[in-house]
Design a protein around this motif. Structure first.
Motif, short mmCIF file in Angstrom:
data_model
loop_
_atom_site.label_atom_id
_atom_site.label_comp_id
_atom_site.label_asym_id
_atom_site.label_seq_id
_atom_site.Cartn_x
_atom_site.Cartn_y
_atom_site.Cartn_z
N GLN A 61 0.83 -1.20 0.00
CA GLN A 61 0.00 0.00 0.00
C GLN A 61 0.87 1.26 0.00
O GLN A 61 0.64 2.20 -0.78
N THR A 62 1.89 1.27 0.87
CA THR A 62 2.81 2.41 0.92
C THR A 62 3.56 2.57 -0.40
O THR A 62 3.71 3.68 -0.93
N GLY A 63 4.05 1.45 -0.92
CA GLY A 63 4.86 1.50 -2.14
C GLY A 63 4.08 1.96 -3.35
O GLY A 63 4.54 2.80 -4.14
N SER A 114 3.09 -13.43 -10.10
CA SER A 114 2.46 -13.33 -11.41
C SER A 114 1.81 -11.97 -11.55
O SER A 114 1.01 -11.55 -10.70
N THR A 115 2.16 -11.26 -12.63
CA THR A 115 1.56 -9.95 -12.91
C THR A 115 0.72 -10.00 -14.18
O THR A 115 0.39 -8.95 -14.74
N LYS A 116 0.38 -11.19 -14.62
CA LYS A 116 -0.39 -11.34 -15.85
C LYS A 116 -1.87 -11.10 -15.60
O LYS A 116 -2.39 -11.45 -14.55
N GLY A 117 -2.52 -10.50 -16.60
CA GLY A 117 -3.95 -10.26 -16.47
C GLY A 117 -4.24 -9.06 -15.59
O GLY A 117 -3.40 -8.18 -15.36
N ASN A 118 -5.47 -9.03 -15.04
CA ASN A 118 -5.90 -7.89 -14.23
C ASN A 118 -5.43 -7.96 -12.80
O ASN A 118 -5.43 -6.95 -12.09
N GLN A 121 -0.68 -11.96 -8.36
CA GLN A 121 -0.59 -12.94 -7.28
C GLN A 121 0.83 -12.94 -6.71
O GLN A 121 1.79 -13.08 -7.47
N ILE A 122 0.92 -12.78 -5.41
CA ILE A 122 2.20 -12.88 -4.70
C ILE A 122 2.00 -13.92 -3.61
O ILE A 122 1.39 -13.65 -2.57
N GLU A 136 9.75 -7.99 -4.03
CA GLU A 136 10.18 -8.19 -5.41
C GLU A 136 9.30 -7.39 -6.37
O GLU A 136 9.80 -6.74 -7.30
N TYR A 137 8.01 -7.46 -6.16
CA TYR A 137 7.07 -6.73 -7.02
C TYR A 137 7.31 -5.22 -6.92
O TYR A 137 7.38 -4.51 -7.93
#
Length: 835
Positions: A61-63, A114-118, A121-122, A136-137
């Motif tokens: 949230q901060t990032g 995973s940053t694929k799609g809308n 997932q972490i 990492e994200y």
């Protein structure tokens, strides 16, 4: 290949003090485009506020707000929200959100991103892994990377620890970033804010444990008050997945517990340690374990009772086993030696002590082995102990704190040095045996292994005493996770996270960082002769004579005609025979020994020709001049970034690099002149002992000053400086300038002692062109000196000074405390001349 979000422009960074390290989350310039590329919600699958998953949610949230200006709503325990970042464990995700079939099996602390799609997932194998994935994200976003990825990553080894050499009084042995963040006046500090901030930094680089006190341990750490304090430290670290470990003093049952023995096989000693361990786990239920330094450098150990190191380590291992704790037992064990014995060799000690005990250690014991066989030197061969413990868990010990390596006052990016060891193939049983595969347990099928690094952060807002030194801590974490990682890629990520995305900043700092260890190697010690620092005092400045004529075993065996240790089997100490057959054969033969370790393995004439074609002595001269020349370039390269780095950090780094330009010349001249004096072999390029642009202070007309012979002699130009005749007398030194009229940089070499802050002024005719105070103990990070020597030698420059031939140069020195305003020489440097 990474796909990067192209930024329309690069913004200027506001002033910063370094406290956030690489976790600055600086705003990206194109916040509108950025805002549209990140999810609007953060789904946290664990609402417990002390959980690393909850911390991951707040960190996200901060990032996201700082980087992209977007406010993501924090949602707990459900997956219905669209456009979300979901963070939790894989098990929690499957229970709450359903299966993700593409996730491969993860090791402990591993994660899936995973940053694929809308949605993003972490997902971690555990809570700690999920937090690692969140960092990492955020690291990707902070570097402007919005590419679609889907991958899993797991650690190479379970042990990814850092060691703090903090003392209970608040001092830190070999610490250059201020006092301890853990201890003061014998107890744990009340305010643990900095401890929490440290935990955050460590979690972001996937470090999972901290040993909080010095390996030269004080047994009073085990007092009831301090046990409670350790519990508070553990509470501060726990939300970041960082466990606490402690160093033990072997003699504690006697010195602290009131027993009349600390024999590891004595039943009362065994019971005492069992009780202490129970008490520790009552206060710190998830304690990582113990670090033990025994029978080393005066520390107590089992040998006084004729017990083996294995029996000593196993005492603690058995006490820890009910709790799942680990014993890290340091292999840094050696005895003082007789230098007149040409077979004596400290480098052999670790194998001599530990190889006969292979297989006798409990399964929760890990032997912590320094990367080389001596002591964090600028270049050493890989420790052969890695190849001699086939049935024992091992970990590699690295050093972030730069003890022998510039102490954070010199820029030295260390991963290229570490990689010379991690990537070395020891060829055990004629099979591939990379050190990184040995310490991670892969090569010999060991369940425990990994790495530890001596870090020694302090209360300074830069943590280590220097902004640039933080690259070593960042990269250590990366290598602990994946020892095959690339040093240049790591430092580039660190640069962008620390200083922003300007391509000029990235290119310049990458070049400086990658050149820094080779440069320091060149001007401080090369050809495997070790770091030619003062090993008897501060471990900082040049003093090659201290290497010999003592019992510490860091010998060069240099004399008028020869230099180097003969460590061959055929004629020397036999050290080369501690390596597996293929490696031993390479080092045994001087024709197959690499030049960069020639003097480590062979005793040769100064006129011996290396593979390069140069003689050893000419290589010394050339390397020291080359290294110092490179150090000069760091300053000019950094100056080219003015306006691209915020003013506070720009000035801080500029000051240190300016200091390094001068101290690299102190190193260059000291080592070159020391060996020129020893050998009488001139420099082919006629540089050594030839300084046409210098005016020696002792050649000036002195009033209130007197000459002083410096020891060691090579720490001063022509071995002489000037000091005031008393500590309350102002000194004046004057001379006529005999150089051609023109514009010069004036460099004044002086000595800045601990215990006073003298004041100097420099004049041309009656025009003051500069003044300075001897306050390096306040503004630099290295251990100060009370002597005129290679540690206290320093240079200040006044650039672009117009000089006319015949001008009168005057230096006025006002002493303070014990510091008698010492001056060595003044150089008038035309443009492009280094000195």
């Amino acid at each position: 290949m990474r796909a990067f979000f192209l930024l329309a422009s690069l913004g200027f960074v506001a002033a910063e003090n370094g406290l956030d390290g690489w976790l600055r989350y600086a705003p990206l310039p194109c916040t509108t485009q950025c805002h549209s590329k990140v999810p609007a919600n953060i789904v946290v699958l664990n609402a417990t506020e002390t959980s690393p998953i909850y911390v991951a949610g707040t960190e996200l949230q901060t990032g996201l707000k700082s980087i992209c200006g977007s406010h993501a709503e924090l949602i707990h325990g459900q997956c219905k929200a669209s456009s979300s970042v979901v963070v939790g464990t894989i098990e929690q995700y499957r229970k709450t959100c359903g299966n993700l079939s593409e996730i491969p099996e993860l090791e402990e602390d591993g994660f899936w991103l995973s940053t694929k799609g809308n949605d993003v997932q972490i997902l971690g194998s555990n809570d700690r892994g999920a937090l690692y994935g969140a960092f990492e994200y955020l690291s990707m976003l902070a570097q402007g990377n919005f590419s679609e990825v889907a991958y899993a990553t797991s650690p190479s080894a379970p042990i990814r620890w850092v060691n703090q050499w903090d003392n209970l009084d608040g001092s830190i042995e070999r610490g250059y970033g201020g006092p301890s963040i853990f201890f003061k006046n014998g107890t744990v500090v009340e305010d643990l804010t900095r401890v929490k901030q440290y935990g955050r930094l460590l979690a972001s680089i996937r470090i999972n444990a901290v040993v909080v006190n010095n390996v030269n341990a004080n047994a009073s750490l085990l007092s009831s008050e301090n046990l409670k304090g350790l519990g508070r430290i553990a509470d501060a670290f726990r939300p970041y997945g960082v466990k606490v470990g402690i160093s033990l003093n072997f003699a504690s049952p006697e010195t602290f517990g009131g027993l009349d023995t600390y024999d590891p096989l004595n039943s009362s000693v065994i019971k005492w340690w069992s009780n202490i361990t129970d008490q520790l786990y009552q206060n710190v239920p998830d304690m990582a374990g113990y670090l033990v330094k025994g029978d080393s450098e005066g520390q107590p150990g089992p040998e006084i009772y004729n017990r083996t190191l294995a029996q000593g380590a196993n005492l603690f291992a058995k006490a820890l086993q009910p709790y799942g704790g680990i014993v890290m037992f340091r292999a840094f064990v050696y005895n003082q030696l007789n230098e007149s014995d040409w077979k004596a060799d400290r480098a052999k000690a670790a194998v001599d002590f530990f190889k006969p005990l292979d297989g006798e250690f409990e399964e929760n014991v890990v032997i912590q082995i320094k990367y080389g066989p001596i002591d964090f030197q600028v270049r050493e061969p890989t420790s052969p102990l890695f190849a001699n413990l086939l049935n024992t868990n091992t970990a590699i010990e690295l050093e972030v704190t730069q003890e022998y390596l510039g102490q954070q006052s010199h820029l030295v990016y260390l991963p290229p040095l570490w990689k010379t060891v991690l990537d070395f193939d020891l060829r055990v049983d004629h099979k591939p045996s990379l050190v990184r595969d040995i310490v991670t347990g892969k090569r010999f099928n060991r369940k425990l292994g990994g790495s530890a690094a001596v870090v020694n952060v302090g209360t300074n807002t830069t943590w280590l005493g220097s902004y640039l030194s933080m690259s070593n801590l960042y990269a250590y974490g990366r290598l602990a996770w994946n020892p095959a990682d690339d040093p240049e890629a790591m430092v580039q990520d660190w640069i962008q996270l620390t200083f922003g995305l300007d391509p000029t900043v990235l290119k310049t700092l990458t070049r400086m960082s990658m050149e820094s260890w080779p440069a320091y190697l060149n001007y401080s010690g090369n050809l495997g002769i070790q770091t030619l620092t003062d090993i008897l005092y501060t471990h900082y400045g040049p003093n090659p004579a201290t290497q010999d004529n003592n019992g510490w075993g860091q010998w060069t065996r240099a004399d008028h005609t020869t230099v180097g240790m003969d460590r061959t089997i055929s004629n020397g100490t036999g050290y080369s025979g501690q390596y597996p057959e293929e490696i031993a054969a390479m080092y045994e033969n001087i024709d197959t020994t690499p030049d960069n370790l020639c003097l480590w393995f062979h005793h040769v004439n100064w006129t011996h020709h290396l593979h390069s074609g140069k003689t050893v002595i000419q290589h010394f001269y050339d390397a020291h001049y080359s290294g110092a020349d490179t150090a000069q370039s760091f300053f000019t390269q950094w100056e080219s970034l003015k306006g691209k780095v915020d003013e506070e950090r720009y000035n801080h780094v500029r000051h240190r690099l300016d200091y390094q330009t001068g101290h690299s010349i102190v190193w260059r001249d000291a080592i070159s002149n020391f060996y020129y004096n020893m050998t009488s072999i001139p420099d082919d390029s006629k540089r050594v002992s030839h300084y046409p642009w210098r005016i020696e202070a002792e050649d000036m007309a002195l009033d209130g000053y007197k000459t002083y012979t410096v020891s060691p002699f090579e720490a001063a130009s022509r071995s002489v400086a000037i000091v005031t005749v008393s500590n309350n007398t102002v000194g004046t030194a004057t001379t006529k300038v005999d150089f051609p009229s023109g514009t010069y940089d004036l460099a004044v070499n002086y000595f800045d002692l601990y215990g006073g802050q003298s004041h100097w002024q420099i004049y041309l005719n009656d025009r003051q062109i500069g003044e300075w105070i001897g306050n390096s103990e306040d503004v630099l990070s290295h251990t100060p000196s009370i002597y005129l020597d290679g540690h206290s030698a320093i240079r200040i420059k006044f650039r672009g000074v117009t000089v006319k031939k015949g001008d009168m140069l005057k230096i006025v020195g006002k002493p303070d405390g014990v510091e008698p305003a010492p001056v060595d020489y003044v150089s008038f440097l035309p443009h492009g001349v280094v000195d």
